[in-house]
Scaffold this active site. Structure first.
Site, PDB file in Angstrom:
ATOM      1  N   TRP A 102      -2.322   4.366  -4.681  1.00 29.88           N
ATOM      2  CA  TRP A 102      -2.147   3.044  -5.279  1.00 29.88           C
ATOM      3  C   TRP A 102      -3.364   2.645  -6.110  1.00 29.88           C
ATOM      4  O   TRP A 102      -3.222   1.998  -7.162  1.00 29.88           O
ATOM      5  CB  TRP A 102      -1.844   2.014  -4.192  1.00 29.88           C
ATOM      6  CG  TRP A 102      -0.571   2.343  -3.492  1.00 29.88           C
ATOM      7  CD1 TRP A 102      -0.412   2.794  -2.208  1.00 29.88           C
ATOM      8  CD2 TRP A 102       0.751   2.320  -4.053  1.00 29.88           C
ATOM      9  NE1 TRP A 102       0.907   3.036  -1.942  1.00 29.88           N
ATOM     10  CE2 TRP A 102       1.644   2.761  -3.043  1.00 29.88           C
ATOM     11  CE3 TRP A 102       1.251   1.965  -5.307  1.00 29.88           C
ATOM     12  CZ2 TRP A 102       3.020   2.850  -3.255  1.00 29.88           C
ATOM     13  CZ3 TRP A 102       2.621   2.058  -5.518  1.00 29.88           C
ATOM     14  CH2 TRP A 102       3.494   2.492  -4.503  1.00 29.88           C
ATOM     15  N   ASP A 172      -6.736  -4.981  -4.146  1.00 31.76           N
ATOM     16  CA  ASP A 172      -5.352  -4.876  -3.731  1.00 31.76           C
ATOM     17  C   ASP A 172      -5.374  -4.783  -2.206  1.00 31.76           C
ATOM     18  O   ASP A 172      -5.809  -3.793  -1.635  1.00 31.76           O
ATOM     19  CB  ASP A 172      -4.733  -3.617  -4.340  1.00 31.76           C
ATOM     20  CG  ASP A 172      -3.300  -3.362  -3.867  1.00 31.76           C
ATOM     21  OD1 ASP A 172      -2.800  -4.124  -3.014  1.00 31.76           O
ATOM     22  OD2 ASP A 172      -2.693  -2.384  -4.345  1.00 31.76           O
ATOM     23  N   LYS A 196       4.505  -5.854   3.966  1.00 37.77           N
ATOM     24  CA  LYS A 196       3.858  -5.098   5.034  1.00 37.77           C
ATOM     25  C   LYS A 196       3.362  -6.034   6.143  1.00 37.77           C
ATOM     26  O   LYS A 196       3.760  -5.906   7.283  1.00 37.77           O
ATOM     27  CB  LYS A 196       2.718  -4.261   4.464  1.00 37.77           C
ATOM     28  CG  LYS A 196       3.200  -3.295   3.372  1.00 37.77           C
ATOM     29  CD  LYS A 196       2.067  -2.550   2.725  1.00 37.77           C
ATOM     30  CE  LYS A 196       2.535  -1.768   1.500  1.00 37.77           C
ATOM     31  NZ  LYS A 196       3.482  -0.695   1.811  1.00 37.77           N
TER      32      LYS A 196
END
Length: 361
Positions: A102, A172, A196
């Site tokens: 990511w 992030d 999540k």
């Protein structure tokens, strides 16, 4: 129907109490005679949800007064483009730390719009660890230094965040936000997909320092401009109202269960159960991450063969534990143990690991 233990990386398990509360209100929200999903985002009932969610994020994380909390659409992946477009001028550039898939995607997306620099990478080590601070090669006066706080695919996590003086940090935090305490004031901007630790898919939380809203370029798409969303309290367009409603319920649940102090303690204890099963297996289970970079959210490990890994995942599913197959890019096993995963679930997995080893070693 009996609930199973859901170890999926995202969309992930949600607190049962939250699901039950949503179920009880699904057809008639607060006496309105309709579902929250049918309610206009311009009503006082929905505006109360939106305002409470922002206030709870600030309260739980200890967000300073000079920050705004926004609820946006497009997932964290949209922020890969929005962050550089909003924060990097044509004369400036941005630095990125690559610690997993990511972080790589964020860097590649930013590189389409602005000048970028890789400040550190552990790719050559198959992302088994987080870089040390003395390995960071930060360029001169970057607009920001970007990092991914937790890596779902490789199972690594920043144990503490780098303090580089005046270098602005952007993070992030999709897979570990609200799982532990940290100093928000170290960051200029934080973003996190909800699916999540925060709630269901469909909404992304952005925490941004207010002064950064003053110099947003006017030539970028309106829906990517943080200043527009802040000015309109995340209600510029129709928001993902049900997702925000669910996030608000999860935030209440976190607060009612001791806040981040208690969550951090629970998460450390849960992860310890599984890591102990790995470490005490005499090499049968091999953790992917270096010990001082281990994630408390995503625990990744290998077995002696791919065939055994397939059998492990299949037999775990039969025993009510799903989502344990590792990401397709790295294989192996991955157990995602976010805030809503219970201690019972982690204990069940640890016991299954020991029994599986005893049977198959």
């Amino acid at each position: 129907m009996e609930r199973i233990f859901n170890f999926n990386a995202g969309p992930a398990t949600l607190p049962l109490a939250v699901l039950e509360e949503a179920q009880s209100e699904l057809l008639n929200f607060k006496g309105t005679g309709m579902s929250v999903m049918e309610n206009s985002h311009r009503t006082k009932e929905y505006e109360a949800i939106n305002s409470e969610a922002e206030a709870l994020v600030k309260e739980l994380l200890g967000v300073p007064e000079n920050y705004r909390v926004l609820f946006l659409q497009g997932g964290a992946s949209t922020q890969f483009a929005a962050v550089p477009m909003n924060l990097v001028s044509p004369e400036s550039h941005a630095d990125y730390i690559l610690t997993g898939a990511w972080a790589e995607k964020a860097y590649k997306e930013a590189s389409k719009f602005v000048k970028t620099n890789v400040a550190a990478s552990t790719k050559e080590e198959n992302y088994t660890r987080i870089p040390r601070v003395d390995e960071l090669k930060v360029s001169d006066s970057p607009a920001y230094l970007h990092l991914c706080s937790n890596n779902t695919i490789f199972g690594t996590q920043w144990q503490s965040f780098p303090d580089l003086g005046g270098v602005p940090l952007v993070a992030d935090m999709s897979s570990d936000i609200l799982s532990r305490r940290f100093d928000v004031s170290k960051f200029s901007l934080i973003y996190a997909g909800a699916q999540k630790n925060l709630g269901p898919a469909g909404v992304t939380v952005v925490i941004i320092r207010k002064d950064l809203l003053e110099d947003i370029p006017s030539n970028i798409p309106t829906m990517l401009r943080y200043d527009i969303h802040a000015k309109n309290d995340s209600l510029y367009n129709t928001p993902p109202s049900f997702s925000v409603y669910m996030v608000n319920l999860v935030l209440r649940w976190l607060k009612n269960n001791g806040g981040l102090v208690a969550a951090e303690k629970r998460n450390a204890e849960k992860a310890a159960l599984i890591y102990e099963a790995i470490d005490n297996s005499e090499g049968y289970f091999r953790g992917h991450a270096v010990k001082d970079s281990r994630s408390l959210m995503n625990i990744t490990f290998r077995l002696p063969s791919e065939e055994l890994e397939k059998t492990f995942a299949a037999e775990a599913t039969q025993q009510g534990m799903i989502g344990l197959k590792g990401h397709r890019s790295v294989g192996g096993i991955r157990a995602s143990v976010y805030n809503a995963m219970s201690m019972d679930g982690c204990r069940a997995l640890a016991e299954f690991m020991k029994a599986f080893q005893s049977k198959n070693a």
